[in-house]
Design a protein around this motif. Structure first.
Motif, PDB file in Angstrom:
ATOM      1  N   LEU A  15       0.823  -1.211   0.000  1.00 37.84           N
ATOM      2  CA  LEU A  15       0.000   0.000   0.000  1.00 37.84           C
ATOM      3  C   LEU A  15       0.855   1.258   0.000  1.00 37.84           C
ATOM      4  O   LEU A  15       0.589   2.208  -0.745  1.00 37.84           O
ATOM      5  CB  LEU A  15      -0.925  -0.002   1.217  1.00 37.84           C
ATOM      6  N   ALA A  16       1.896   1.282   0.828  1.00 40.95           N
ATOM      7  CA  ALA A  16       2.747   2.471   0.926  1.00 40.95           C
ATOM      8  C   ALA A  16       3.458   2.759  -0.394  1.00 40.95           C
ATOM      9  O   ALA A  16       3.543   3.913  -0.826  1.00 40.95           O
ATOM     10  CB  ALA A  16       3.769   2.281   2.045  1.00 40.95           C
ATOM     11  N   LEU A  17       3.956   1.716  -1.041  1.00 42.67           N
ATOM     12  CA  LEU A  17       4.664   1.908  -2.311  1.00 42.67           C
ATOM     13  C   LEU A  17       3.713   2.418  -3.392  1.00 42.67           C
ATOM     14  O   LEU A  17       4.058   3.326  -4.166  1.00 42.67           O
ATOM     15  CB  LEU A  17       5.317   0.594  -2.765  1.00 42.67           C
ATOM     16  N   PHE A  18       2.527   1.851  -3.459  1.00 39.83           N
ATOM     17  CA  PHE A  18       1.597   2.248  -4.514  1.00 39.83           C
ATOM     18  C   PHE A  18       0.999   3.629  -4.277  1.00 39.83           C
ATOM     19  O   PHE A  18       0.828   4.404  -5.221  1.00 39.83           O
ATOM     20  CB  PHE A  18       0.489   1.206  -4.676  1.00 39.83           C
ATOM     21  N   VAL A  19       0.671   3.942  -3.037  1.00 38.97           N
ATOM     22  CA  VAL A  19       0.131   5.275  -2.762  1.00 38.97           C
ATOM     23  C   VAL A  19       1.165   6.338  -3.103  1.00 38.97           C
ATOM     24  O   VAL A  19       0.861   7.356  -3.738  1.00 38.97           O
ATOM     25  CB  VAL A  19      -0.299   5.398  -1.287  1.00 38.97           C
ATOM     26  N   GLY A  20       2.422   6.114  -2.693  1.00 40.49           N
ATOM     27  CA  GLY A  20       3.475   7.090  -2.945  1.00 40.49           C
ATOM     28  C   GLY A  20       3.690   7.363  -4.418  1.00 40.49           C
ATOM     29  O   GLY A  20       3.649   8.519  -4.863  1.00 40.49           O
ATOM     30  N   ALA A  27      12.208   8.383  -9.408  1.00 39.26           N
ATOM     31  CA  ALA A  27      10.829   7.994  -9.098  1.00 39.26           C
ATOM     32  C   ALA A  27      10.319   6.907 -10.036  1.00 39.26           C
ATOM     33  O   ALA A  27       9.554   6.030  -9.618  1.00 39.26           O
ATOM     34  CB  ALA A  27       9.914   9.215  -9.167  1.00 39.26           C
ATOM     35  N   SER A  28      10.747   6.936 -11.292  1.00 41.19           N
ATOM     36  CA  SER A  28      10.268   5.936 -12.250  1.00 41.19           C
ATOM     37  C   SER A  28      10.752   4.535 -11.882  1.00 41.19           C
ATOM     38  O   SER A  28      10.019   3.552 -12.039  1.00 41.19           O
ATOM     39  CB  SER A  28      10.714   6.291 -13.671  1.00 41.19           C
ATOM     40  N   SER A  29      11.978   4.442 -11.375  1.00 40.09           N
ATOM     41  CA  SER A  29      12.481   3.137 -10.927  1.00 40.09           C
ATOM     42  C   SER A  29      11.685   2.648  -9.725  1.00 40.09           C
ATOM     43  O   SER A  29      11.348   1.461  -9.617  1.00 40.09           O
ATOM     44  CB  SER A  29      13.964   3.238 -10.562  1.00 40.09           C
ATOM     45  N   GLY A  30      11.375   3.559  -8.816  1.00 44.31           N
ATOM     46  CA  GLY A  30      10.578   3.184  -7.651  1.00 44.31           C
ATOM     47  C   GLY A  30       9.177   2.752  -8.021  1.00 44.31           C
ATOM     48  O   GLY A  30       8.653   1.761  -7.497  1.00 44.31           O
ATOM     49  N   ALA A  31       8.555   3.482  -8.939  1.00 42.92           N
ATOM     50  CA  ALA A  31       7.206   3.133  -9.367  1.00 42.92           C
ATOM     51  C   ALA A  31       7.179   1.762 -10.030  1.00 42.92           C
ATOM     52  O   ALA A  31       6.283   0.945  -9.774  1.00 42.92           O
ATOM     53  CB  ALA A  31       6.676   4.196 -10.323  1.00 42.92           C
ATOM     54  N   SER A  32       8.157   1.494 -10.889  1.00 45.46           N
ATOM     55  CA  SER A  32       8.232   0.187 -11.548  1.00 45.46           C
ATOM     56  C   SER A  32       8.443  -0.918 -10.526  1.00 45.46           C
ATOM     57  O   SER A  32       7.873  -2.010 -10.624  1.00 45.46           O
ATOM     58  CB  SER A  32       9.378   0.180 -12.569  1.00 45.46           C
ATOM     59  N   ALA A  33       9.266  -0.628  -9.507  1.00 45.43           N
ATOM     60  CA  ALA A  33       9.557  -1.626  -8.482  1.00 45.43           C
ATOM     61  C   ALA A  33       8.350  -1.923  -7.605  1.00 45.43           C
ATOM     62  O   ALA A  33       8.269  -2.999  -6.999  1.00 45.43           O
ATOM     63  CB  ALA A  33      10.726  -1.160  -7.613  1.00 45.43           C
ATOM     64  N   ALA A  34       7.392  -1.006  -7.521  1.00 45.52           N
ATOM     65  CA  ALA A  34       6.181  -1.260  -6.745  1.00 45.52           C
ATOM     66  C   ALA A  34       5.406  -2.433  -7.343  1.00 45.52           C
ATOM     67  O   ALA A  34       4.936  -3.322  -6.624  1.00 45.52           O
ATOM     68  CB  ALA A  34       5.309  -0.003  -6.697  1.00 45.52           C
ATOM     69  N   TYR A  35       5.269  -2.449  -8.666  1.00 48.34           N
ATOM     70  CA  TYR A  35       4.579  -3.554  -9.340  1.00 48.34           C
ATOM     71  C   TYR A  35       5.352  -4.856  -9.174  1.00 48.34           C
ATOM     72  O   TYR A  35       4.768  -5.920  -8.955  1.00 48.34           O
ATOM     73  CB  TYR A  35       4.404  -3.228 -10.829  1.00 48.34           C
ATOM     74  N   LEU A  36       6.668  -4.772  -9.304  1.00 47.19           N
ATOM     75  CA  LEU A  36       7.511  -5.946  -9.111  1.00 47.19           C
ATOM     76  C   LEU A  36       7.330  -6.507  -7.705  1.00 47.19           C
ATOM     77  O   LEU A  36       7.195  -7.727  -7.520  1.00 47.19           O
ATOM     78  CB  LEU A  36       8.977  -5.558  -9.348  1.00 47.19           C
ATOM     79  N   THR A  37       7.298  -5.626  -6.716  1.00 49.62           N
ATOM     80  CA  THR A  37       7.224  -6.061  -5.324  1.00 49.62           C
ATOM     81  C   THR A  37       5.949  -6.835  -5.032  1.00 49.62           C
ATOM     82  O   THR A  37       5.998  -7.957  -4.511  1.00 49.62           O
ATOM     83  CB  THR A  37       7.316  -4.844  -4.384  1.00 49.62           C
ATOM     84  N   VAL A  38       4.786  -6.266  -5.353  1.00 46.20           N
ATOM     85  CA  VAL A  38       3.538  -6.948  -5.001  1.00 46.20           C
ATOM     86  C   VAL A  38       3.332  -8.200  -5.843  1.00 46.20           C
ATOM     87  O   VAL A  38       2.609  -9.112  -5.433  1.00 46.20           O
ATOM     88  CB  VAL A  38       2.321  -6.006  -5.128  1.00 46.20           C
ATOM     89  N   ILE A  90      -1.775  -7.817  -7.248  1.00 50.83           N
ATOM     90  CA  ILE A  90      -1.381  -6.671  -8.069  1.00 50.83           C
ATOM     91  C   ILE A  90      -2.577  -5.735  -8.241  1.00 50.83           C
ATOM     92  O   ILE A  90      -2.461  -4.515  -8.075  1.00 50.83           O
ATOM     93  CB  ILE A  90      -0.880  -7.132  -9.446  1.00 50.83           C
ATOM     94  N   ALA A  91      -3.726  -6.321  -8.559  1.00 56.40           N
ATOM     95  CA  ALA A  91      -4.935  -5.522  -8.792  1.00 56.40           C
ATOM     96  C   ALA A  91      -5.346  -4.770  -7.542  1.00 56.40           C
ATOM     97  O   ALA A  91      -5.676  -3.577  -7.589  1.00 56.40           O
ATOM     98  CB  ALA A  91      -6.069  -6.429  -9.254  1.00 56.40           C
ATOM     99  N   PHE A  92      -5.336  -5.467  -6.400  1.00 57.72           N
ATOM    100  CA  PHE A  92      -5.794  -4.846  -5.161  1.00 57.72           C
ATOM    101  C   PHE A  92      -4.897  -3.683  -4.756  1.00 57.72           C
ATOM    102  O   PHE A  92      -5.388  -2.580  -4.457  1.00 57.72           O
ATOM    103  CB  PHE A  92      -5.837  -5.883  -4.036  1.00 57.72           C
ATOM    104  N   PHE A  93      -3.597  -3.918  -4.720  1.00 53.90           N
ATOM    105  CA  PHE A  93      -2.700  -2.859  -4.266  1.00 53.90           C
ATOM    106  C   PHE A  93      -2.625  -1.725  -5.286  1.00 53.90           C
ATOM    107  O   PHE A  93      -2.471  -0.556  -4.911  1.00 53.90           O
ATOM    108  CB  PHE A  93      -1.319  -3.432  -3.953  1.00 53.90           C
ATOM    109  N   TYR A  94      -2.740  -2.066  -6.548  1.00 58.55           N
ATOM    110  CA  TYR A  94      -2.818  -1.010  -7.556  1.00 58.55           C
ATOM    111  C   TYR A  94      -4.089  -0.180  -7.353  1.00 58.55           C
ATOM    112  O   TYR A  94      -4.048   1.053  -7.343  1.00 58.55           O
ATOM    113  CB  TYR A  94      -2.805  -1.604  -8.968  1.00 58.55           C
ATOM    114  N   ALA A  95      -5.225  -0.874  -7.185  1.00 58.97           N
ATOM    115  CA  ALA A  95      -6.509  -0.183  -7.081  1.00 58.97           C
ATOM    116  C   ALA A  95      -6.596   0.670  -5.819  1.00 58.97           C
ATOM    117  O   ALA A  95      -6.980   1.844  -5.867  1.00 58.97           O
ATOM    118  CB  ALA A  95      -7.656  -1.193  -7.107  1.00 58.97           C
TER     119      ALA A  95
END
Length: 483
Positions: free
Chosen positions: A280-285, A382-393, A406-411
């Motif tokens: 949640l923290a990675l995706f919100v950020g 920031a782009s590396s961090g954003a990409s890594a958020a999807y990788l992480t979940v 992926i869907a839940f944390f993205y949504a």
């Protein structure tokens, strides 16, 4: 309630992870990874044509605040699409859903090109977002299940980073489409038509990407999974000229046709609560800073720097290139240095770089050129961090829940950050004053910093690890403790 039907022992995960990089993996990269190019086209084209859409001769005549509303509607659609199609992806398979979601995107983006009123534009943007949101869950889960473990980090970041290739191409095309060659109410429509054409090309390539063998053997189709993996192995062996040995590592699986939704939810929040907070923290950020600034970058340039609508896309190309270079240049480090240190650096580093960006904007130092350079440097990290958020979940939850995770944390993350961000920035920009917008930049930096702190505390060591070792499948174990 789903019941275990058959227990099997398989070495398919280990066989997939030990493969050399091959034409098969490049086919996966092209067929599936290109969804991010589409999303980059969509988001950046709206930002690029935003100032044109607010002009009286555009055929829409939107207000600056309505651009923010359109961005929020797109995100709402993406969140809804991710949740609906994410659950269907885990239930009916990766391939079936990544064909359906791409088809929805194509139809909706064509509809966008024929927009004649704000309400219709919003509706078309909603369904375009739904198609893209559904793509995220279907595509990221399939990619991670087909790419070898030792390469998963860099490949995921490169694939997610191609969003900015689409953004750069989209912005460059818009420079031409918004020129005097086309009437003011026609050029921006062609911009959305380009996305539909690219989607059709991707659809043809994607038909040749197989279903995930990992999904198949969980759902009682182990013979089909064996055929697919054997075919991939033959292709890799012929390409490399080397015979592959069968790995000894195996996993025991209780095959099930269906996993109850309550079990999926319990997995995330009862078995892995720390990982749930991290996701949640990675995706919100990343959603807050990205959707807030990217969707409104065109109006920031035209409204506060007086940049002409036909010139805005040139600056957006520079911005997109900076975002693309981040994952391309730093991606390897996520497999070597490690996930936790690199994600922390990406989030906290981009938050720190937002401070000079805010000063440049507020003090008007260096004009639009200095502003876009500062934005590009901030989003390089920031782009590396954003990409890594999807990788992480995608990595840290069990295989049966991967697409829905992926869907839940993205949504949820995008719903909190990606809707509030565009609305907040749209409202602040509408004030016409630099002070409130500068405060918006600082708020975005703070939200991004919270993601970095969460990674520092809750981050998971996933580099070079099999997906099944990071999070055991639900069908293979009765439970595991959070880590």
């Amino acid at each position: 309630m789903a019941e275990a039907s058959t227990t099997i022992r398989t070495n398919i995960p280990a066989r997939l992870d030990r493969l050399a990089w091959s034409k098969f993996h490049r086919r996966v990269l092209i067929g599936l990874g290109t969804v991010w190019i589409l999303d980059g086209l969509e988001v950046t084209m709206v930002g690029s044509v935003a100032s044109r859409l607010t002009e009286s001769g555009s055929g829409l005549g939107l207000q600056a605040g309505q651009i923010g509303i359109a961005a929020a509607v797109y995100i709402v659609g993406a969140c809804v699409g991710a949740l609906v199609f994410g659950q269907l992806t885990d239930r009916f398979g990766r391939k079936k859903l990544f064909l359906i979601t791409l088809g929805l995107y194509i139809v909706a983006t064509v509809a966008t090109a024929f927009s004649f009123a704000p309400w219709y534009f919003y509706l078309a943007r909603f369904f375009t977002g739904a198609g893209i949101g559904g793509e995220y869950s279907a595509i990221n889960s399939a990619i991670d299940e087909l790419i070898p473990a030792r390469l998963r980090g860099r490949i995921d970041l490169i694939i997610n980073g191609t969003y900015w290739l689409g953004a750069a191409v989209g912005s460059a095309l818009v420079v031409f489409l918004l020129s005097s060659v086309f009437p003011s109410d026609i050029g921006w429509r062609f911009a959305f038509g380009i996305g539909a054409v690219l989607g059709l090309v991707i659809l043809v390539v994607r038909r040749h990407v197989p279903e995930s063998p990992r999904w198949l053997f969980i759902h009682g189709r182990d013979e089909e999974a064996e055929r697919i993996v054997a075919g991939i192995e033959r292709e890799v062996a012929e390409e490399t000229g080397q015979e592959l040995d069968d790995p000894e590592e195996t996993i025991e699986i209780r095959q099930r046709q269906r996993i109850p939704f309550r079990e999926i939810a319990r997995t995330a929040f009862k078995r892995y609560p720390r990982r749930a907070v991290l996701g949640l923290a990675l995706f919100v950020g990343q959603a807050f800073i990205y959707n807030g600034i990217t969707f409104n970058l065109g109006t920031l340039l035209s409204g506060f720097f007086g940049t002409a609508s036909g010139t805005v896309p040139i600056f957006l190309v520079i911005y997109a290139v900076g975002n693309l270079l981040g994952p391309l240049l730093l991606g390897r480090l996520f497999d070597t240095v490690g996930r936790k240190p690199m994600i922390t650096i990406a989030y906290l580093g981009s938050a720190v770089l937002t401070l000079p960006l805010t000063w440049i904007f507020y003090r008007q130092w260096g004009g639009e050129a200095a502003f876009i350079v500062a934005v590009s440097l901030t989003f390089f990290l920031a782009s590396s961090g954003a990409s890594a958020a999807y990788l992480t979940v995608s990595e840290i939850f069990p295989m049966e829940t991967r697409a829905l995770a992926i869907a839940f944390f993205y949504a949820v993350g995008t719903g909190l950050g990606g809707i509030v961000g565009p609305l907040m920035f749209g409202s602040l920009i509408g004030s016409g004053h630099r002070g409130p917008v500068a405060i918006g930049f600082l708020v975005a930096a703070g939200v991004m910093a919270l993601g970095g702190v969460a990674e520092l505390i809750f981050g998971v060591k996933a580099e070079n690890e099999s997906l099944e070792d990071i999070a055991e499948p639900l069908s293979a174990t009765d439970g595991a403790s959070d880590s």
